[in-house]
Design an enzyme around this catalytic site. Sequence first.
Site, PDB file in Angstrom:
ATOM      1  N   ASN A 162     -11.490 -50.001  34.752  1.00  0.00           N
ATOM      2  CA  ASN A 162     -11.320 -50.160  36.365  1.00  0.00           C
ATOM      3  C   ASN A 162      -9.773 -50.299  36.772  1.00  0.00           C
ATOM      4  O   ASN A 162      -9.807 -50.000  38.066  1.00  0.00           O
ATOM      5  CB  ASN A 162     -12.086 -51.429  36.733  1.00  0.00           C
ATOM      6  CG  ASN A 162     -11.555 -52.808  36.133  1.00  0.00           C
ATOM      7  OD1 ASN A 162     -10.989 -52.903  35.331  1.00  0.00           O
ATOM      8  ND2 ASN A 162     -11.882 -53.739  37.228  1.00  0.00           N
ATOM      9  N   GLU A 258      -9.472 -61.750  29.355  1.00  0.00           N
ATOM     10  CA  GLU A 258      -9.917 -61.801  30.522  1.00  0.00           C
ATOM     11  C   GLU A 258     -11.054 -61.054  30.914  1.00  0.00           C
ATOM     12  O   GLU A 258     -11.354 -60.007  30.548  1.00  0.00           O
ATOM     13  CB  GLU A 258      -8.818 -60.949  31.529  1.00  0.00           C
ATOM     14  CG  GLU A 258      -7.381 -61.276  31.353  1.00  0.00           C
ATOM     15  CD  GLU A 258      -6.493 -60.283  32.306  1.00  0.00           C
ATOM     16  OE1 GLU A 258      -5.492 -60.642  32.784  1.00  0.00           O
ATOM     17  OE2 GLU A 258      -6.988 -59.180  32.521  1.00  0.00           O
ATOM     18  N   CYS A 292     -13.231 -57.341  38.741  1.00  0.00           N
ATOM     19  CA  CYS A 292     -13.358 -58.705  38.252  1.00  0.00           C
ATOM     20  C   CYS A 292     -13.097 -59.748  39.398  1.00  0.00           C
ATOM     21  O   CYS A 292     -14.246 -60.583  39.355  1.00  0.00           O
ATOM     22  CB  CYS A 292     -12.524 -59.232  37.055  1.00  0.00           C
ATOM     23  SG  CYS A 292     -10.680 -59.198  37.592  1.00  0.00           S
TER      24      CYS A 292
HETATM   25  P1  NAP Z   1     -15.960 -53.253  28.568  1.00  0.00           P
HETATM   26  O1  NAP Z   1     -17.113 -52.504  28.184  1.00  0.00           O
HETATM   27  O2  NAP Z   1     -16.146 -54.768  27.909  1.00  0.00           O
HETATM   28  O3  NAP Z   1     -14.806 -52.517  27.653  1.00  0.00           O
HETATM   29  C1  NAP Z   1     -13.501 -53.145  27.814  1.00  0.00           C
HETATM   30  C2  NAP Z   1     -12.673 -52.346  26.640  1.00  0.00           C
HETATM   31  O4  NAP Z   1     -12.974 -53.014  25.489  1.00  0.00           O
HETATM   32  C3  NAP Z   1     -12.624 -51.025  26.620  1.00  0.00           C
HETATM   33  O5  NAP Z   1     -11.519 -50.566  26.182  1.00  0.00           O
HETATM   34  C4  NAP Z   1     -13.741 -50.918  25.552  1.00  0.00           C
HETATM   35  O6  NAP Z   1     -13.738 -49.452  25.003  1.00  0.00           O
HETATM   36  C5  NAP Z   1     -13.195 -51.778  24.551  1.00  0.00           C
HETATM   37  N1  NAP Z   1     -14.492 -52.399  23.608  1.00  0.00           N
HETATM   38  C6  NAP Z   1     -15.670 -52.201  23.730  1.00  0.00           C
HETATM   39  N2  NAP Z   1     -16.269 -52.386  22.490  1.00  0.00           N
HETATM   40  C7  NAP Z   1     -15.142 -52.915  21.491  1.00  0.00           C
HETATM   41  C8  NAP Z   1     -15.099 -53.478  20.375  1.00  0.00           C
HETATM   42  N3  NAP Z   1     -16.018 -53.834  19.746  1.00  0.00           N
HETATM   43  N4  NAP Z   1     -13.862 -53.745  19.747  1.00  0.00           N
HETATM   44  C9  NAP Z   1     -12.806 -53.544  20.726  1.00  0.00           C
HETATM   45  N5  NAP Z   1     -12.619 -53.044  21.838  1.00  0.00           N
HETATM   46  C10 NAP Z   1     -13.904 -52.734  22.423  1.00  0.00           C
HETATM   47  O7  NAP Z   1     -15.549 -53.605  30.020  1.00  0.00           O
HETATM   48  P2  NAP Z   1     -15.193 -52.307  31.108  1.00  0.00           P
HETATM   49  O8  NAP Z   1     -16.733 -51.849  31.578  1.00  0.00           O
HETATM   50  O9  NAP Z   1     -14.426 -51.338  30.880  1.00  0.00           O
HETATM   51  O10 NAP Z   1     -14.711 -53.384  32.278  1.00  0.00           O
HETATM   52  C11 NAP Z   1     -15.565 -54.363  33.231  1.00  0.00           C
HETATM   53  C12 NAP Z   1     -15.671 -55.466  32.895  1.00  0.00           C
HETATM   54  O11 NAP Z   1     -14.111 -56.049  32.628  1.00  0.00           O
HETATM   55  C13 NAP Z   1     -16.206 -56.351  33.790  1.00  0.00           C
HETATM   56  O12 NAP Z   1     -17.094 -57.379  33.438  1.00  0.00           O
HETATM   57  C14 NAP Z   1     -15.145 -56.936  34.525  1.00  0.00           C
HETATM   58  O13 NAP Z   1     -15.120 -58.102  35.348  1.00  0.00           O
HETATM   59  C15 NAP Z   1     -14.270 -57.128  33.456  1.00  0.00           C
HETATM   60  N6  NAP Z   1     -12.528 -57.209  33.875  1.00  0.00           N
HETATM   61  C16 NAP Z   1     -12.110 -58.404  33.797  1.00  0.00           C
HETATM   62  C17 NAP Z   1     -10.843 -58.671  34.324  1.00  0.00           C
HETATM   63  C18 NAP Z   1     -10.203 -60.036  34.402  1.00  0.00           C
HETATM   64  O14 NAP Z   1      -9.086 -60.175  34.500  1.00  0.00           O
HETATM   65  N7  NAP Z   1     -10.987 -61.177  34.274  1.00  0.00           N
HETATM   66  C19 NAP Z   1     -10.266 -57.519  34.753  1.00  0.00           C
HETATM   67  C20 NAP Z   1     -11.030 -56.352  35.044  1.00  0.00           C
HETATM   68  C21 NAP Z   1     -12.064 -56.166  34.369  1.00  0.00           C
HETATM   69  P3  NAP Z   1     -14.551 -48.108  25.361  1.00  0.00           P
HETATM   70  O15 NAP Z   1     -14.397 -48.153  26.756  1.00  0.00           O
HETATM   71  O16 NAP Z   1     -14.361 -47.249  24.334  1.00  0.00           O
HETATM   72  O17 NAP Z   1     -15.833 -48.663  25.135  1.00  0.00           O
HETATM   73  O1  G3H Z   2     -10.402 -56.335  38.053  1.00  0.00           O
HETATM   74  C1  G3H Z   2      -9.936 -57.197  37.737  1.00  0.00           C
HETATM   75  C2  G3H Z   2      -8.443 -57.158  38.349  1.00  0.00           C
HETATM   76  O2  G3H Z   2      -7.662 -57.851  37.521  1.00  0.00           O
HETATM   77  C3  G3H Z   2      -8.645 -57.556  39.635  1.00  0.00           C
HETATM   78  O3  G3H Z   2      -7.417 -57.262  40.564  1.00  0.00           O
HETATM   79  O4  G3H Z   2      -8.062 -58.680  42.336  1.00  0.00           O
HETATM   80  O5  G3H Z   2      -6.042 -56.853  42.546  1.00  0.00           O
HETATM   81  O6  G3H Z   2      -8.490 -56.175  42.452  1.00  0.00           O
HETATM   82  P1  G3H Z   2      -7.363 -57.229  42.085  1.00  0.00           P
END
Ligand code: NAP
Ligand code: G3H
Length: 484
Positions: A162, A258, A292
């Site tokens: 994202n 995160e 997030c």
């Molecule tokens: P995701 O599916 O967990 O993927 C995140 C990253 O992990 C991607 O680069 C993915 O690669 C990689 N990955 C997946 N399986 C892995 C493994 N076994 N080993 C190492 N890497 C692996 O998350 P997303 O759909 O991209 O992002 C959305 C989520 O992120 C939401 O839950 C959101 O809340 C959270 N988020 C949190 C924050 C925060 O700051 N707290 C900020 C942004 C997003 P692939 O794409 O190749 O699968």
């Molecule tokens: O998706 C997670 C990002 O860290 C959120 O950043 O609050 O500036 O959109 P933002």
Amino acid sequence: MSGLCNEKLIYGNLINGQWVESASGKVITITSPADGSLVGEIQALSKEEVNEVIRYSKESLSLWSSVPIYEKAGILYKAAELLEERAEEISDILMMEIAKDKKSSVSEVKRTADFLRFTADAGKSLEGIAVSGENFPGGSRNKMSYVKRVPLGTVLAISPFNYPINLSASKIGPALIGGNTVILKPATQGAISALHLVKALQDAGLPGGVLQTVTGKGSEIGDYIVTHGGIDFINFTGSTEVGRHLSQISCMTPLLLELGGKDAALVLEDADLEYAARNIVEGAFSYSGQRCTAVKRIITTDEVADRLVDMLKAGIEKLPVGDPRENVVVTPLIDQKSADFAEFLIQDAIAKGAGLIVGNKREGNLIYPTLLDHVTVDMEIAWKEPFSPILPIIRVENMEEAVEIANRSEYGLQSSVFTKDINKAFRIAEKLEVGTVQINNKTERGPDHFPFLGVKASGMGTQGVKYSIEAMTRPKAITINLTE
Ligand code: NAP
Ligand code: G3H
């Protein structure tokens, strides 16, 4: 390959200073969630190639850690300048690759340039300390510890789809200024945008091997890199599900996580409701709720809800919806699975008695912004992170119950409290089990030098410019013992 991609839009990986294709010949085709058009092809690296990348990273460590900080900072300043020059080109790629609306795409690139500059400034202000032995019982002035921060080694940065530019740079910048070498594993959908960030850093003068990339599906190559003995620190942003898995397999490699959120907005009876409604609509629906920190539930009392619903509805109905290139706010979700999940959450809530105020319309992966009232704790939407434009209202008897329901979530990223009474705001803020409470504002990450952290299932460790540098460096103590 001479640049990061060829005329057929086949992208390489930056390995030891060169953009190269995988010897395996395996590529992953990236199509746009906006219209299904081709964005490009990325490499699926093999385990042998990952080994090579890690070897180059190790070999580059002593060279990079010996570069003076002001020179490292100079490279980050230059990269920031290049990003700004290329903002239009890179934001066009973001729009197509992850269907982020134009305004948010440009803002992500510019915010990242600011982030890199601030990181360079913070790096130049890094100082060590001297601790005298005399402060401790039985100690002596003849003993003095000189303490400075040193790099951890090779940092593996794993970023989500994202914010492929900003959440890659928020790891790479602080890791580099701290003297580490970095391997970036971007999200597969988002990798092309992230590779453009890496190109800007390369063009700014980073020596080969200091920053490298590994593309390929996390489900195929992820566990191998994460458990590789050559990785000294894992900096991960993504879902709680994957984060939890990584923390189980990473063994003794330190990691920063995160993860997901279920940020609540608590609206009190004395709040400025017009302001709260405007602010919450922005917080819940920008980039289609795929943040997030999006506001993911409103918790309030009957009296407030009755008045708030109309204001929210009016705001939501004005939200432009459609193609990310057309100045809209709500765009198609990243993939069909996400849209199916959003639809399931809406139908589950309606079937269990929630009131549909607006929305519940789907065209392909485009989910129209949806407001659900009278959401109860037996509904999935009360607890699950939708990562889509759905806003549930949970009605409670009083603010004690609001806090109890807010805290009952497995997540603990942020919460908002809307009220004109600062005393009440502070008392409630103290009770909320989250990393950050926003008083009279939507939940959000920035400004990016603030501490940013989640508790419970929302993460581990703290980000934010100086906090990230601290997380990716460690103290090194050299103790001097003076002789009489
Ligand atoms: P995701 O599916 O967990 O993927 C995140 C990253 O992990 C991607 O680069 C993915 O690669 C990689 N990955 C997946 N399986 C892995 C493994 N076994 N080993 C190492 N890497 C692996 O998350 P997303 O759909 O991209 O992002 C959305 C989520 O992120 C939401 O839950 C959101 O809340 C959270 N988020 C949190 C924050 C925060 O700051 N707290 C900020 C942004 C997003 P692939 O794409 O190749 O699968
Ligand atoms: O998706 C997670 C990002 O860290 C959120 O950043 O609050 O500036 O959109 P933002």
